[in-house]
Write a protein that holds these residues in place. Structure first.
Motif, short mmCIF file in Angstrom:
data_model
loop_
_atom_site.label_atom_id
_atom_site.label_comp_id
_atom_site.label_asym_id
_atom_site.label_seq_id
_atom_site.Cartn_x
_atom_site.Cartn_y
_atom_site.Cartn_z
N GLU A 130 -3.01 -1.45 2.71
CA GLU A 130 -1.97 0.15 1.77
C GLU A 130 -0.87 -0.84 1.08
OE1 GLU A 130 -3.16 2.47 0.57
OE2 GLU A 130 -4.83 2.21 2.16
N PRO A 132 0.33 -3.36 -1.01
CA PRO A 132 0.14 -3.86 -2.71
C PRO A 132 0.33 -5.15 -2.46
CG PRO A 132 2.75 -2.90 -3.02
CD PRO A 132 1.88 -2.24 -1.07
N TYR A 165 -4.96 -2.42 -5.27
CA TYR A 165 -4.24 -1.86 -5.00
C TYR A 165 -3.11 -1.30 -6.17
CZ TYR A 165 -0.21 1.06 -2.00
OH TYR A 165 -0.16 2.17 -1.97
N TRP A 166 -2.76 -2.72 -6.13
CA TRP A 166 -1.71 -3.13 -7.73
C TRP A 166 -1.90 -1.78 -9.01
CZ3 TRP A 166 3.19 -4.39 -6.70
CH2 TRP A 166 4.01 -4.71 -7.92
N ASN A 168 -4.28 0.19 -9.01
CA ASN A 168 -4.15 1.89 -8.67
C ASN A 168 -2.99 2.25 -8.22
OD1 ASN A 168 -7.15 2.21 -9.49
ND2 ASN A 168 -7.76 1.57 -6.37
N ASN A 169 -3.18 4.08 -7.95
CA ASN A 169 -2.01 4.84 -7.90
C ASN A 169 -0.97 4.50 -8.57
OD1 ASN A 169 -2.67 5.23 -5.33
ND2 ASN A 169 -2.65 2.55 -4.88
N SER A 170 -1.47 4.30 -9.84
CA SER A 170 0.00 4.48 -10.89
C SER A 170 1.49 3.05 -10.95
CB SER A 170 0.32 5.36 -10.92
OG SER A 170 -0.69 6.47 -11.48
N ASN A 171 0.48 2.57 -9.85
CA ASN A 171 1.50 1.13 -9.15
C ASN A 171 1.85 0.81 -10.36
OD1 ASN A 171 1.55 0.84 -6.44
ND2 ASN A 171 2.01 -1.25 -7.96
N ARG A 174 5.10 3.24 -12.24
CA ARG A 174 6.11 3.99 -11.55
C ARG A 174 6.87 2.58 -11.35
NH1 ARG A 174 4.68 4.42 -6.16
NH2 ARG A 174 2.77 3.42 -6.21
N CYS A 198 8.55 -1.67 -3.93
CA CYS A 198 7.72 -1.88 -2.28
C CYS A 198 8.00 -1.73 -1.44
CB CYS A 198 6.64 -3.36 -2.54
SG CYS A 198 6.01 -4.12 -4.12
N LYS A 201 6.82 -1.98 1.92
CA LYS A 201 5.19 -1.76 1.98
C LYS A 201 4.81 -3.02 2.35
CE LYS A 201 3.93 2.98 -0.25
NZ LYS A 201 3.62 3.43 -1.50
#
Length: 327
Positions: A130, A132, A165-166, A168-171, A174, A198, A201
């Motif tokens: 998980e 980024p 990952y970068w 997705n998740n509204s990264n 945000r 980050c 993470k």
């Protein structure tokens, strides 16, 4: 994963030759990789430098893609961020990632002031879970984790992006919101942002993928005596990386890079060897004037025992950092 590498460089015209020199070391030491695509986030680069970069890539049958940076620049300028060495290019490596093509799953960002000396394909199969991004810990940035209140502090000279990952998740959204709220806290620009946003993470990459210049100046014993272990890499890891680095990161040493006149950089010989193999072999050393502090620092480095100098260096740099971040 497929036998390919997707690599990102960012630069303006001033740093285009050094990006090109780093690229030839990448191509030469990754011949076993079937496909290498280099994405160039370039600002105001001359046609001459573009042609040289493309010719060099063609020689190795590698692809160069010039990224449209206009949207990224709009974002960067809207935050009124600080530049680095008079350029905003340092921020591009963050603001272009979400626009990478669908087929790019892992993206290796590499600074221009580097040489790639070994196979990078193992980075494509690292299980980042998980995380980024993946980075190497910063060799002299321990104080910054305290100042930013982060778990650890990483160097942004080499970044392994977990692109899905970068995206997705509204990264990205945000991150923009986070930057807007925290921009005044940052003095190391994009590097501070990545560490802060980050935090907890970031995947810790082996030190060989961003072996920083300080480790060519001092032995592990001298380094650890000054900085302590600080949850850093072990003596064995540093020794192994120094013997067989994958990426060496120059850093400025006493205010100068290995391509500047009158430098005492420990990696100058290696830089010149790769420059001679590149399209910029005729380029002369760059004339630069360093400040009074750097001049004093250079004299002290030459006359003092290394164990003494590194402690003075650490004290001054950390004192200056604490002054900046308390403003």
């Amino acid at each position: 994963m497929d036998n390919k590498l997707d690599v990102l460089y960012q630069f303006d015209d001033k740093y285009a030759p050094f990006a090109g020199i780093s690229m030839i070391s990448l191509f030469e030491n990754n011949k076993q990789v079937e496909n290498i695509t280099v994405y160039c986030a370039a600002m105001d680069v001359s046609e001459d430098n573009k042609i040289k970069i493309e010719k060099q890539a063609q020689k190795y049958q590698r692809e160069i893609i010039w990224i449209d940076i206009n949207k990224a620049l709009e974002y960067i300028e809207s935050f009124n961020v600080q530049g680095w060495n008079g350029s905003l290019a340092t921020w591009l490596k963050i603001f272009v990632v979400h626009e990478m093509p669908e087929q790019v799953k892992r993206l290796i960002y590499i600074d221009c002031d580097t040489l790639v000396l070994d196979d990078l394909s193992s980075l494509m199969s690292i299980n980042m879970e998980e995380s980024p991004i993946g980075c190497v810990l910063d060799s002299v940035g321990f104080v910054y984790s305290e100042l930013l209140n982060t778990a650890r502090y990483y160097n942004a000279g080499v970044i392994l992006y977990n692109v899905d990952y970068w995206k997705n998740n509204s990264n990205f959204e945000r991150m923009l919101d986070h930057l807007k709220k925290n921009i005044k806290r940052y003095h190391c620009n994009d590097q501070d942002l990545l560490n802060d946003f980050c935090d907890n993470k970031i995947f810790t990459l082996p030190v060989k993928f961003n072996l920083q210049g300080i480790h060519y100046l001092y032995s592990e014993k001298v380094f650890f005596k000054a900085y302590g272990q600080n949850d850093y890499y072990s003596t064995e890891e540093l020794q192994d990386a120094t013997m067989k680095p994958a990426i060496v990161h120059f850093f400025r040493i006493m205010g100068k890079y290995p391509w500047e006149k009158n430098n005492i950089h420990p990696l100058r010989k290696q830089f010149l060897e790769w420059k001679e193999r590149s399209m910029w072999s005729e380029m002369k050393d760059i004339e630069t004037e360093i400040g009074f502090i750097y001049k004093i620092e250079t004299v002290m480095f030459k006359v003092l025992p290394k164990a003494c100098f590194i402690k003075i260096f650490k004290y001054i740099t950390e004192k200056n950092a604490k002054g900046l971040y308390k403003e």
